[in-house]
Design a protein around this motif. Sequence first.
Motif, PDB file in Angstrom:
ATOM      1  N   ALA A  22       0.878  -1.188   0.000  1.00 51.72           N
ATOM      2  CA  ALA A  22       0.000   0.000   0.000  1.00 51.72           C
ATOM      3  C   ALA A  22       0.904   1.223   0.000  1.00 51.72           C
ATOM      4  O   ALA A  22       1.237   1.767   1.049  1.00 51.72           O
ATOM      5  N   ALA A 129      -4.730  -4.368   3.686  1.00 53.13           N
ATOM      6  CA  ALA A 129      -5.969  -3.594   3.496  1.00 53.13           C
ATOM      7  C   ALA A 129      -5.587  -2.195   3.006  1.00 53.13           C
ATOM      8  O   ALA A 129      -5.500  -1.240   3.788  1.00 53.13           O
ATOM      9  N   SER A 131      -5.219   1.418   1.878  1.00 51.50           N
ATOM     10  CA  SER A 131      -5.899   2.674   2.237  1.00 51.50           C
ATOM     11  C   SER A 131      -6.624   2.651   3.589  1.00 51.50           C
ATOM     12  O   SER A 131      -7.170   3.676   3.995  1.00 51.50           O
TER      13      SER A 131
HETATM   14  N1  AR6 Z   1       0.963  -6.672   7.341  1.00 56.87           N
HETATM   15  C1  AR6 Z   1      -0.327  -6.506   6.960  1.00 56.87           C
HETATM   16  N2  AR6 Z   1      -0.998  -5.357   7.149  1.00 56.87           N
HETATM   17  C2  AR6 Z   1      -0.348  -4.338   7.746  1.00 56.87           C
HETATM   18  C3  AR6 Z   1       1.012  -4.425   8.178  1.00 56.87           C
HETATM   19  C4  AR6 Z   1       1.659  -5.677   7.954  1.00 56.87           C
HETATM   20  N3  AR6 Z   1       2.938  -5.855   8.303  1.00 56.87           N
HETATM   21  N4  AR6 Z   1       1.361  -3.237   8.723  1.00 56.87           N
HETATM   22  C5  AR6 Z   1       0.259  -2.435   8.661  1.00 56.87           C
HETATM   23  N5  AR6 Z   1      -0.749  -3.100   8.070  1.00 56.87           N
HETATM   24  P1  AR6 Z   1      -1.104   1.717   5.740  1.00 56.87           P
HETATM   25  P2  AR6 Z   1      -2.470   3.209   3.594  1.00 56.87           P
HETATM   26  C6  AR6 Z   1      -2.135  -2.654   7.769  1.00 56.87           C
HETATM   27  O1  AR6 Z   1      -1.164   2.895   6.631  1.00 56.87           O
HETATM   28  O2  AR6 Z   1      -3.623   3.489   4.488  1.00 56.87           O
HETATM   29  C7  AR6 Z   1       2.539   4.717   4.022  1.00 56.87           C
HETATM   30  O3  AR6 Z   1       3.296   5.687   4.655  1.00 56.87           O
HETATM   31  C8  AR6 Z   1      -2.684  -1.486   8.530  1.00 56.87           C
HETATM   32  O4  AR6 Z   1      -3.175  -1.915   9.791  1.00 56.87           O
HETATM   33  O5  AR6 Z   1       0.155   0.934   5.684  1.00 56.87           O
HETATM   34  O6  AR6 Z   1      -2.743   2.751   2.190  1.00 56.87           O
HETATM   35  C9  AR6 Z   1       2.672   4.757   2.501  1.00 56.87           C
HETATM   36  O7  AR6 Z   1       3.989   5.087   2.100  1.00 56.87           O
HETATM   37  C10 AR6 Z   1      -3.821  -1.060   7.599  1.00 56.87           C
HETATM   38  O8  AR6 Z   1      -4.984  -1.861   7.826  1.00 56.87           O
HETATM   39  O9  AR6 Z   1      -1.456   2.108   4.193  1.00 56.87           O
HETATM   40  C11 AR6 Z   1       1.647   5.802   2.150  1.00 56.87           C
HETATM   41  O10 AR6 Z   1       2.162   7.109   2.311  1.00 56.87           O
HETATM   42  C12 AR6 Z   1      -3.309  -1.405   6.205  1.00 56.87           C
HETATM   43  O11 AR6 Z   1      -2.143  -2.233   6.421  1.00 56.87           O
HETATM   44  C13 AR6 Z   1       0.529   5.581   3.154  1.00 56.87           C
HETATM   45  O12 AR6 Z   1       1.159   4.963   4.276  1.00 56.87           O
HETATM   46  C14 AR6 Z   1      -2.893  -0.215   5.366  1.00 56.87           C
HETATM   47  O13 AR6 Z   1      -2.316   0.767   6.180  1.00 56.87           O
HETATM   48  C15 AR6 Z   1      -0.533   4.635   2.633  1.00 56.87           C
HETATM   49  O14 AR6 Z   1      -1.579   4.524   3.550  1.00 56.87           O
END
Ligand code: AR6
Length: 183
Positions: A22, A129, A131
């Motif tokens: 993501a 997941a 976003s």
């Molecule tokens: N495995 C599975 N899911 C995870 C893990 C993991 N190791 N770590 C977190 N999650 P996010 P976004 C979940 O914030 O909302 C970054 O800085 C988390 O709980 O990672 O698309 C990028 O560089 C959540 O449900 O992604 C972008 O700037 C999901 O992964 C921005 O964040 C997505 O959370 C993207 O934001």
Amino acid sequence: MPSFEIVRGDVTRFPAEAIVNAANRYLEHGGGVAYAIARAAAGDVSEYIRISKEAMREQLGKDYIDHGEVVVTPALRLEKHGIRWVIHTVGPYCGGRWDEDKKEKLRRAILGALKKAEELGVKTIAFPAISAGIYGCPLEEVVRTFAEVVREFEKEARSLERIYLVLYSERDYGRAVEVLGGG
Ligand code: AR6
């Protein structure tokens, strides 16, 4: 037709041939799952950012990604879990709101990664997941959109056999299973 499964786990160590990141549109893996993947893959996050940006220039010929476009990087240290590729895709920023435009952007982000997985000829792909973290989209809507896009894609699938949505926390896993009516 590929199966769609919701599981609880850590996507950085999930044994799928391709995992999805993501990402943000500049592949600056500064937080969330992007940071975790970059660190686990390369040890040094800035090194994986450098590799990602170079791949983006080679694969897209520009230095940003639009919704629906993806960039592929090698799994490096994640190979010990059987992961071969990381597919970077960019979901919408929601900040707690949800509408048709955000849904369409998420749809394109998921579909882009699925199509790339087919191109790579992999059998298994694992998504976080997209976003639903820093970008603040409602988890229930994200899960619903995943289920719809996978259903829509099923007919096109050739190599893909299993598509996983990996939820990091027990709570998110429970909410996701509930959305899909008991899993
Ligand atoms: N495995 C599975 N899911 C995870 C893990 C993991 N190791 N770590 C977190 N999650 P996010 P976004 C979940 O914030 O909302 C970054 O800085 C988390 O709980 O990672 O698309 C990028 O560089 C959540 O449900 O992604 C972008 O700037 C999901 O992964 C921005 O964040 C997505 O959370 C993207 O934001």
